[in-house]
Design an enzyme around this catalytic site. Structure first.
Site, mmCIF file in Angstrom:
data_model
loop_
_atom_site.group_PDB
_atom_site.id
_atom_site.type_symbol
_atom_site.label_atom_id
_atom_site.label_comp_id
_atom_site.label_asym_id
_atom_site.label_seq_id
_atom_site.Cartn_x
_atom_site.Cartn_y
_atom_site.Cartn_z
ATOM 1 N N ASP A 82 -41.713 7.106 10.237
ATOM 2 C CA ASP A 82 -42.644 6.287 9.447
ATOM 3 C C ASP A 82 -44.086 6.767 9.560
ATOM 4 O OD1 ASP A 82 -40.455 4.600 8.833
ATOM 5 O OD2 ASP A 82 -40.716 3.597 10.755
ATOM 6 N N LYS A 129 -44.877 10.810 5.935
ATOM 7 C CA LYS A 129 -44.513 12.151 5.441
ATOM 8 C C LYS A 129 -44.405 12.162 3.919
ATOM 9 C CE LYS A 129 -40.867 11.906 8.191
ATOM 10 N NZ LYS A 129 -41.173 10.777 9.061
ATOM 11 N N GLY A 186 -37.015 5.955 5.031
ATOM 12 C CA GLY A 186 -37.674 5.295 3.912
ATOM 13 C C GLY A 186 -39.039 5.923 3.743
ATOM 14 N N HIS A 187 -39.256 6.590 2.625
ATOM 15 C CA HIS A 187 -40.549 7.219 2.375
ATOM 16 C C HIS A 187 -41.270 6.454 1.274
ATOM 17 C CE1 HIS A 187 -39.079 11.342 4.038
ATOM 18 N NE2 HIS A 187 -39.279 10.447 4.961
ATOM 19 N N GLN A 197 -37.313 10.687 9.672
ATOM 20 C CA GLN A 197 -37.509 10.153 11.033
ATOM 21 C C GLN A 197 -38.590 10.970 11.760
ATOM 22 O OE1 GLN A 197 -33.886 10.578 10.097
ATOM 23 N NE2 GLN A 197 -34.195 8.566 9.219
HETATM 24 P P1 IMP Z 1 -29.908 4.980 12.931
HETATM 25 O O1 IMP Z 1 -30.626 6.198 12.460
HETATM 26 O O2 IMP Z 1 -29.656 3.983 11.835
HETATM 27 O O3 IMP Z 1 -28.673 5.304 13.715
HETATM 28 O O4 IMP Z 1 -30.876 4.210 13.960
HETATM 29 C C1 IMP Z 1 -31.217 4.757 15.225
HETATM 30 C C2 IMP Z 1 -32.668 4.463 15.566
HETATM 31 O O5 IMP Z 1 -33.522 5.233 14.716
HETATM 32 C C3 IMP Z 1 -33.080 3.004 15.353
HETATM 33 O O6 IMP Z 1 -34.027 2.652 16.343
HETATM 34 C C4 IMP Z 1 -33.740 3.016 13.990
HETATM 35 O O7 IMP Z 1 -34.651 1.958 13.838
HETATM 36 C C5 IMP Z 1 -34.436 4.364 14.041
HETATM 37 N N1 IMP Z 1 -34.675 4.932 12.717
HETATM 38 C C6 IMP Z 1 -33.775 5.492 11.886
HETATM 39 N N2 IMP Z 1 -34.366 5.914 10.762
HETATM 40 C C7 IMP Z 1 -35.676 5.633 10.880
HETATM 41 C C8 IMP Z 1 -36.812 5.880 10.035
HETATM 42 O O8 IMP Z 1 -36.745 6.449 8.950
HETATM 43 N N3 IMP Z 1 -37.998 5.449 10.523
HETATM 44 C C9 IMP Z 1 -38.132 4.850 11.740
HETATM 45 N N4 IMP Z 1 -37.101 4.610 12.546
HETATM 46 C C10 IMP Z 1 -35.882 5.011 12.130
#
Ligand code: IMP
Length: 427
Positions: free
Chosen positions: A13, A16, A40-41, A223
């Protein structure tokens, strides 16, 4: 021009999407290399405000090919709905391409993500429950289904039957939940295949050919480094490689082809989900960052945990990725603060750590070593030149450069494309 990777330097977040939307003007390809619709962008431009999850942020430029690489896991239902939403708002998606080697997120991945998270109880990772971890686990276990498999319905049928038998045994015997129907999934995914067929390509070849021609390719990270499967705060991480190394794997190019690696850092820190975050603020300043910065997840709507800039985590990610420059985003969110803190080290039982420790339990025990700086207490929204920033703001940027060990190329002072201070041109 060669490939430029845009990498999250914190816990995701970082903004990017805005940077890629901005740079894509001079690129011919934007290629996403990891993650899935957990990302989420947010992009704000002349077409409006968009929350993208799957489609690369270059889609608003009609000359840009947008590629979803082999390193991405794709929920086809979500992708189709994103394509239709964009089309409905007048955005051309005819230059979108999906790697034939990208893995599919299947209905059992979503179900297992939820069942596994529930079973973890208090130690839940706080995943997005979108099936990301189970889909990557299947990729590595050689139980995945790829877009290329959908091109041959008979092959898809045979693979799905064998894999679903295995998954249904786990779903019913381990978790006591109802098994999923083969016929329903097969039919649903055959419909998706028919819809997405025109988009499927060998995207690695496309990128390599473009690079050979001298075109500019942006490698879009998702991420952030501190969520990376290898180097993040394991096990509170996502399941993919979010780093510059992951960009080569997730697109299919040589590391030698990457010319610049831009780390994107928020001017403070946020994190969603569980796991340690040394600089987290559970006070009015943290609340102020959340409200002013609209720090609510683009994907899940969850409030983000907010805190001061973490010089240890960011220096670590700069070194790991080999950042050649950085972009500092959401700088304006700090505009009102009388003083600003930066974490310069982690204090642990009388010692000071310069690097994140090897396990999350030790990181939870670390206490930030703070350095306090004066705030600038004036709006920066309208500023476009570095030298026009207040002295305190320039000092803050310089201190971040020193701590991270890397120059700041761009400072973002608002969500719109033009609300950017270009310190050194990236492209
Ligand atoms: P997963 O990717 O859904 O397996 O989640 C694993 C961890 O990564 C969790 O703490 C999510 O909140 C975090 N996470 C996954 N995608 C994002 C993102 O795009 N931004 C911020 N945190 C993320």
């Amino acid at each position: 021009m060669p490939a430029i990777a845009i990498i999250g330097g914190q816990w995701g977040d970082e903004g990017k999407g805005k940077l890629i939307d901005l740079l894509a003007e001079k690129a011919s390809i934007v290629a996403r290399f990891s993650g899935g619709n957990n990302a989420g962008h947010t992009v704000v431009n002349e077409f409006g405000e968009f929350g993208l999850h799957m489609i690369p942020s270059g889609v608003f430029h009609s000359h840009v090919d947008c590629l979803i690489g082999n390193g991405v896991v794709i929920n086809p239902r979500v992708l189709i709905s994103e394509i239709e939403t964009l089309q409905g708002r007048g955005i051309d998606v005819s230059r979108l391409f999906i790697s034939d080697r990208a893995h599919l997120i299947m209905p059992y991945h979503l179900l297992l993500d939820a069942l596994e998270e529930d079973a973890r109880g208090k130690s839940a990772i706080g995943t997005t429950r979108l099936g990301i971890g189970p889909a990557y686990a299947d990729k590595v276990s050689r139980l995945g289904i790829r877009f290329g498999d959908l091109l041959d319905k008979d092959l898809f049928r045979r693979r799905l039957r064998a894999i679903l038998n295995h998954k249904n045994t786990i779903i019913s015997r381990v978790f006591g939940a109802s098994p999923l129907s083969f016929d329903e999934i097969y039919q649903e995914y055959c419909n998706y295949a028919d819809r997405l067929l025109p988009f499927i390509r060998e995207t690695s070849l496309m990128v390599n050919e473009a690079l050979e021609k001298g075109d500019t390719v942006l490698l879009e990270g998702a991420q952030g480094t501190m969520l990376d499967i290898d180097f993040g705060t394991y096990p509170y991480v996502t399941s993919s490689s979010c780093t510059a190394g992951g960009a080569c794997l997730g697109i299919g190019i040589s590391p030698l082809q990457i010319d610049k690696i831009i780390g994107v850092y928020k001017a403070y820190t946020t994190r969603v989900g569980g796991g340690p975050m040394p600089t987290e603020l559970r006070d009015a300043t943290g609340d102020m960052m959340r409200e002013r910065g609209k720090e609510y997840g683009t994907t899940t709507g969850r409030p983000r945990r907010c805190g001061w800039f973490d010089g240890v985590a960011t220096r670590f990610s700069a070194r790991l990725n080999g950042f050649t420059g950085t972009a500092l985003t959401k700088f304006d969110i700090l505009d009102t603060l009388p003083t600003i803190k930066i974490c310069t080290g982690y204090g642990l039982e009388g010692t000071v750590l310069d690097n994140p420790p090897p396990n999350f339990a030790t990181l939870e025990k670390c206490r930030p070593i703070w350095e306090e700086m004066p705030g600038w207490q004036t709006s920066t929204h309208h500023i476009r030149n570095f030298d026009d920033l207040p002295r305190e703001a320039r000092q803050y940027v310089k201190r971040i450069e020193e701590l991270v060990g890397c120059p700041v190329d761009l400072i973002s002072v608002g969500p719109n494309r033009d609300q950017s201070i270009i310190v050194r041109p990236i492209l």
